[in-house]
Design a protein around this motif. Structure first.
Motif, short mmCIF file in Angstrom:
data_model
loop_
_atom_site.label_atom_id
_atom_site.label_comp_id
_atom_site.label_asym_id
_atom_site.label_seq_id
_atom_site.Cartn_x
_atom_site.Cartn_y
_atom_site.Cartn_z
N MET A 33 0.85 -1.21 0.00
CA MET A 33 0.00 0.00 0.00
C MET A 33 0.88 1.25 0.00
O MET A 33 0.63 2.20 -0.75
N ASP A 34 1.90 1.23 0.84
CA ASP A 34 2.79 2.37 0.98
C ASP A 34 3.49 2.71 -0.35
O ASP A 34 3.59 3.87 -0.74
N GLU A 35 3.94 1.68 -1.06
CA GLU A 35 4.60 1.86 -2.37
C GLU A 35 3.69 2.62 -3.34
O GLU A 35 4.15 3.42 -4.12
N PHE A 36 2.39 2.30 -3.28
CA PHE A 36 1.44 2.90 -4.22
C PHE A 36 0.82 4.20 -3.70
O PHE A 36 0.05 4.84 -4.39
N GLY A 37 1.12 4.55 -2.43
CA GLY A 37 0.53 5.76 -1.85
C GLY A 37 -0.88 5.55 -1.33
O GLY A 37 -1.66 6.50 -1.22
N VAL A 38 -1.23 4.29 -1.04
CA VAL A 38 -2.55 3.97 -0.49
C VAL A 38 -2.45 3.95 1.03
O VAL A 38 -1.49 3.44 1.59
N LYS A 39 -3.47 4.54 1.70
CA LYS A 39 -3.48 4.51 3.17
C LYS A 39 -4.30 3.32 3.65
O LYS A 39 -5.12 2.78 2.90
N PHE A 40 -4.08 2.95 4.91
CA PHE A 40 -4.89 1.89 5.51
C PHE A 40 -5.43 2.36 6.85
O PHE A 40 -4.73 3.04 7.60
N ALA A 41 -6.68 2.03 7.16
CA ALA A 41 -7.24 2.33 8.48
C ALA A 41 -7.94 1.11 9.04
O ALA A 41 -8.72 0.45 8.35
N ASN A 42 -7.60 0.77 10.29
CA ASN A 42 -8.39 -0.19 11.06
C ASN A 42 -9.58 0.62 11.57
O ASN A 42 -9.44 1.45 12.46
N TYR A 43 -10.76 0.39 10.98
CA TYR A 43 -11.87 1.32 11.25
C TYR A 43 -12.47 1.19 12.64
O TYR A 43 -13.27 2.03 13.06
N LEU A 44 -12.06 0.15 13.39
CA LEU A 44 -12.51 0.08 14.78
C LEU A 44 -11.79 1.14 15.62
O LEU A 44 -12.30 1.59 16.64
N LYS A 45 -10.59 1.54 15.15
CA LYS A 45 -9.82 2.56 15.87
C LYS A 45 -9.91 3.92 15.20
O LYS A 45 -9.79 4.94 15.84
N ASP A 46 -10.08 3.92 13.85
CA ASP A 46 -9.94 5.15 13.09
C ASP A 46 -10.93 5.10 11.92
O ASP A 46 -10.68 4.46 10.92
N MET A 47 -12.06 5.79 12.09
CA MET A 47 -13.13 5.73 11.09
C MET A 47 -12.99 6.89 10.09
O MET A 47 -13.08 8.04 10.48
N PRO A 48 -12.77 6.57 8.80
CA PRO A 48 -12.67 7.66 7.82
C PRO A 48 -14.01 8.41 7.66
O PRO A 48 -15.08 7.80 7.76
N GLU A 49 -13.93 9.71 7.45
CA GLU A 49 -15.12 10.55 7.27
C GLU A 49 -15.09 11.15 5.86
O GLU A 49 -14.10 11.04 5.16
N LYS A 50 -16.17 11.84 5.49
CA LYS A 50 -16.23 12.64 4.25
C LYS A 50 -15.74 11.87 3.02
O LYS A 50 -14.74 12.21 2.39
N ILE A 51 -16.49 10.85 2.67
CA ILE A 51 -16.11 9.97 1.55
C ILE A 51 -16.83 10.41 0.27
O ILE A 51 -18.03 10.66 0.29
N ASP A 52 -16.08 10.50 -0.83
CA ASP A 52 -16.68 10.86 -2.12
C ASP A 52 -17.03 9.62 -2.94
O ASP A 52 -18.05 9.58 -3.62
N LEU A 53 -16.15 8.62 -2.89
CA LEU A 53 -16.41 7.35 -3.59
C LEU A 53 -16.16 6.21 -2.61
O LEU A 53 -15.06 6.07 -2.08
N LEU A 54 -17.21 5.44 -2.36
CA LEU A 54 -17.10 4.29 -1.46
C LEU A 54 -17.24 3.02 -2.30
O LEU A 54 -18.17 2.90 -3.10
N VAL A 55 -16.28 2.11 -2.13
CA VAL A 55 -16.35 0.83 -2.84
C VAL A 55 -16.40 -0.27 -1.78
O VAL A 55 -15.56 -0.31 -0.88
N ASP A 56 -17.37 -1.16 -1.88
CA ASP A 56 -17.44 -2.26 -0.93
C ASP A 56 -17.01 -3.56 -1.58
O ASP A 56 -17.54 -3.94 -2.62
N THR A 57 -16.05 -4.24 -0.96
CA THR A 57 -15.66 -5.58 -1.46
C THR A 57 -16.06 -6.66 -0.45
O THR A 57 -15.69 -7.81 -0.62
#
Ligand SMILES: [Zn+2]
Length: 361
Positions: A228-252
């Motif tokens: 992820m780091d190589e590509f510039g992608v972030k990661f969040a464990n959402y139980l600890k850190d919930m992302p806000e203000k989403i423009d595009l949400l993709v569910d897998t």
């Protein structure tokens, strides 16, 4: 009849074995092929577990050859201008029926559904985990880049992502989605899940300028965080850190509880792409406030399944780009190479799995 080794299940009951089968040579075919690498995914595991009621064996047969994420070698082909003996190709999974979408090469958008169209290794058509495959040139996509190597086995899962972005392009035109600088830079894309499809979605999002975060409800392995780091992608464990203000949400994930938790964080005019499926996921009680939230913000929720041949071509182009920039990270996406005899990989995910593949030859 051609006697050969294959990995088979009995759809929709399940089970798996590596065994000898007899298959009749088709009356018509352009090319004779054999597998090099075949990926396995949640669908294969669901079939083996007997959890996918929509799957079925080919007509008149009591087994189904598994495998749809294939990289094949051309062993023999009739005279043509596109592929030659020795080429590597990726076969289309879904084969057209007779509806209007199927007739224009868009069987991914089949208007009827089963039994109009078939999917190799899933619904009514044998998959690619067998020694000998016969197919027509129109269903094969050539791997042009010799540097891709085994990474080309990711074409099939990535083609789904390319189609989902086509869906995004269409539905995001309801209003102005991009920023005042005409780009998507700074727009937030969140992907629920951290499996192989989530990785491929995240890279495609980065290519478009999104600020991309992959989320899961646990911490991630060092290998995954490094890629992820190589590509510039972030990661969040959402139980600890919930992302806000989403423009595009993709569910897998296919899990309604998780989807709605994140849906309530989507911005005005946001887009939600539902991609993951999990028929066994528990229900979620949708209330009036959930509906209000979606309506008041003009949120578009779109399902996206499979892809057309054009998306396989686009997937191969993206794989080439990514492989040039991050060759080690791309190789690290394939976390385990199994032999065809290792059928336990259908029951048990190897630790830290991103993509498990079977090396056929
Ligand atoms: Zn159709």
């Amino acid at each position: 009849m051609t006697e050969q080794k294959a990995i088979v299940t009995d759809a929709p009951r399940g089970g798996v074995k590596y065994t000898s089968i007899d298959l009749a040579e088709p009356e018509h075919y352009d090319a004779k092929l054999s597998p090099v690498y075949i990926g396995i995914c949640g669908t294969d595991r669901g079939e083996v577990a007997g959890a996918l009621s929509f799957t079925y064996n080919p007509e008149g047969q009591n087994f189904l050859v598994l495998g749809h994420e294939a990289l094949l070698r051309v062993d023999d082909v009739k005279d043509n201008d596109y592929i030659k003996k020795g080429d590597l190709v990726v076969p289309l999974v879904r084969r057209p029926g007779k509806c209007v979408n199927c007739r224009i090469g868009r069987q991914d958008n089949c208007s009827i559904g089963d039994p109009d169209k078939h999917e190799a290794g899933i619904t009514g058509l044998h998959g690619f985990m067998r020694d000998v495959i016969y197919d027509d040139i129109e269903y094969l996509v050539k791997v042009e880049d010799p540097d891709l190597g085994k990474t080309a086995v990711l074409t099939e899962p990535l083609k789904n992502v390319m189609k989902a972005f086509e869906v995004f392009d269409v539905v995001s035109k309801r209003s102005i989605f991009f920023g005042e600088d005409s780009t998507l830079i700074g727009k937030r894309m969140v992907i629920i899940g951290s499996g192989s499809e989530a990785f491929l979605y995240s890279f495609a999002g980065i290519d478009r300028g999104f600020d991309v975060t992959m989320v899961n409800r646990h911490d991630e392995t060092e290998n995954k965080l490094k890629i992820m780091d190589e590509f510039g992608v972030k990661f969040a464990n959402y139980l600890k850190d919930m992302p806000e203000k989403i423009d595009l949400l993709v569910d897998t994930s296919g899990d309604p509880t998780t989807v709605f938790k994140f849906l309530r964080k989507v911005n005005n005019n946001g887009v939600v792409i539902l991609f993951g499926t999990n028929g066994k996921a528990p229900g979620y009680p949708v209330d009036g406030e959930d509906i209000d939230y979606i309506v008041e913000r003009n949120i578009t929720i779109a399902g996206s399944v499979d892809a057309a041949k054009i998306h396989y071509v686009q997937a191969l182009q993206s794989l080439s780009n990514w492989n040039r920039r991050h060759p080690d990270a791309m190789k690290d996406l394939i976390t385990y190479e199994a032999k065809p005899t290792e059928t336990n990989i259908f029951f048990q995910k190897p630790h830290g799995e991103i993509k498990t593949v079977i090396k056929w030859q």
